[in-house]
Design a protein around this motif. Structure first.
Motif, short mmCIF file in Angstrom:
data_model
loop_
_atom_site.label_atom_id
_atom_site.label_comp_id
_atom_site.label_asym_id
_atom_site.label_seq_id
_atom_site.Cartn_x
_atom_site.Cartn_y
_atom_site.Cartn_z
N GLY A 1 0.83 -1.21 0.00
CA GLY A 1 0.00 0.00 0.00
C GLY A 1 0.86 1.25 0.00
O GLY A 1 2.09 1.18 -0.04
N PRO A 2 0.23 2.43 0.04
CA PRO A 2 0.98 3.69 0.04
C PRO A 2 1.57 4.01 1.41
O PRO A 2 1.24 3.39 2.41
N ALA A 3 2.49 4.95 1.44
CA ALA A 3 3.05 5.51 2.68
C ALA A 3 3.83 4.48 3.49
O ALA A 3 3.76 4.47 4.71
N GLU A 4 4.59 3.61 2.81
CA GLU A 4 5.41 2.64 3.52
C GLU A 4 6.91 2.94 3.40
O GLU A 4 7.74 2.12 3.76
N GLY A 5 7.24 4.12 2.88
CA GLY A 5 8.64 4.50 2.77
C GLY A 5 9.36 3.87 1.59
O GLY A 5 10.59 3.78 1.58
N ARG B 1 1.69 0.29 9.94
CA ARG B 1 0.92 1.08 9.00
C ARG B 1 0.06 0.20 8.11
O ARG B 1 -1.09 0.52 7.82
N THR B 2 0.61 -0.90 7.68
CA THR B 2 -0.10 -1.82 6.80
C THR B 2 -0.29 -3.16 7.50
O THR B 2 0.62 -3.65 8.17
N LEU C 1 11.65 -4.57 6.17
CA LEU C 1 10.87 -3.95 7.24
C LEU C 1 11.30 -2.50 7.36
O LEU C 1 12.44 -2.20 7.71
N ASN C 2 10.40 -1.61 7.04
CA ASN C 2 10.71 -0.18 7.02
C ASN C 2 9.89 0.52 8.08
O ASN C 2 8.68 0.67 7.95
N ASP C 3 10.55 0.96 9.14
CA ASP C 3 9.84 1.61 10.24
C ASP C 3 10.18 3.09 10.29
O ASP C 3 10.24 3.68 11.37
N TYR D 1 1.35 10.33 1.49
CA TYR D 1 0.77 10.50 2.82
C TYR D 1 -0.50 9.70 3.02
O TYR D 1 -0.73 9.12 4.05
N SER D 2 -1.37 9.65 2.04
CA SER D 2 -2.63 8.95 2.19
C SER D 2 -3.06 8.35 0.86
O SER D 2 -2.79 8.91 -0.20
N SER D 3 -3.72 7.21 0.92
CA SER D 3 -4.12 6.54 -0.31
C SER D 3 -5.11 7.36 -1.11
O SER D 3 -5.24 7.20 -2.31
#
Length: 224
Positions: free
Chosen positions: A16-20, A168-169, A193-195, A209-211
């Motif tokens: 999904g979006p916004a996962e870096g 986030r996801t 793994l992206n935190d 920022y948002s889907s």
């Protein structure tokens, strides 16, 4: 690091979006260039591109223009001099050792049906040309669960890196994304793994920022 005699073409994507994702792919491209590899970073996210914005580069004369036969891939390459002329304060990037080894192909003009461009035979030809001229070809793609673009590209490249931001996801979404990639026999090299705290990375995170913002931009009337 991908060795020069093994995986030469990769895509970075996420469920999904916004996962870096874009932040991760830029870091990987820079570190590979620093290690002495000739790298080309291709902005294959034709829905909501952000690499061109981060580097201050024009999106025109990019990937879509190459695939439609308007320019050659060599004419689409952008490098250090283009970044320097962007006007953005990117001193930290310019000072990276080996930055001259990195070339960028931006997204190109925006069109209403990006999947038609991505699935064209022209992409196969471009991929072959890039692999013959670079040590590493990296594609930045949109999220797997939102659009088919990533799965199409995943079936053509040597490997896939799936970015996942914990918290986030959902893990269910991650499993669905992996399943879709498995369905096209993609070679998933691993899940990163992206935190990263997106709010602390304004230059990288704000574009995802948002889907609800992840939709196709309106076609420029001048694009034809």
């Amino acid at each position: 690091m991908v060795s020069k005699d093994k995986k030469k073409s990769l895509i970075f994507t996420s469920s999904g979006p916004a996962e870096g994702k874009t932040f991760s792919i830029i870091n990987y491209a820079l570190s590979s260039a620093e290690a002495g590899m000739q790298v080309v970073l291709v902005e294959a996210d034709l829905r909501r591109p952000s690499i061109n914005k981060i580097f201050g580069l024009p999106r025109e004369n990019g990937l879509s223009d190459v695939l439609l036969g308007n320019i050659t891939w060599k004419e689409a390459l952008k490098g250090t001099s283009d970044i320097l002329m962007s006007g953005l304060k990117l001193d930290n990037i310019i000072k990276v050792p080996g930055i001259e080894n990195l070339k960028i192909i931006t997204c190109g003009r925006m069109y209403t049906n990006p999947v038609d461009i991505i699935s064209s035979a022209s992409l196969d030809n471009l991929l072959a040309e890039l692999k013959a001229n670079f040590d590493l070809v990296i594609f930045d793609c949109p999220p797997v669960l939102l659009f088919a673009d990533s799965t199409i590209l995943a079936s053509k490249v040597d490997g896939v890196v799936l970015i996942y931001q914990s918290g986030r996801t959902s893990k269910l979404a991650l499993r669905r994304a992996k399943s879709q990639l498995d369905n096209v026999h993609a070679n998933i090299l691993g899940i990163v793994l992206n935190d990263v705290n997106i709010k602390m990375m304004p230059h990288y995170g704000s574009y995802y920022y948002s889907s609800r913002y992840y939709r196709e931009e309106k076609k420029d009337p001048k694009d034809g």
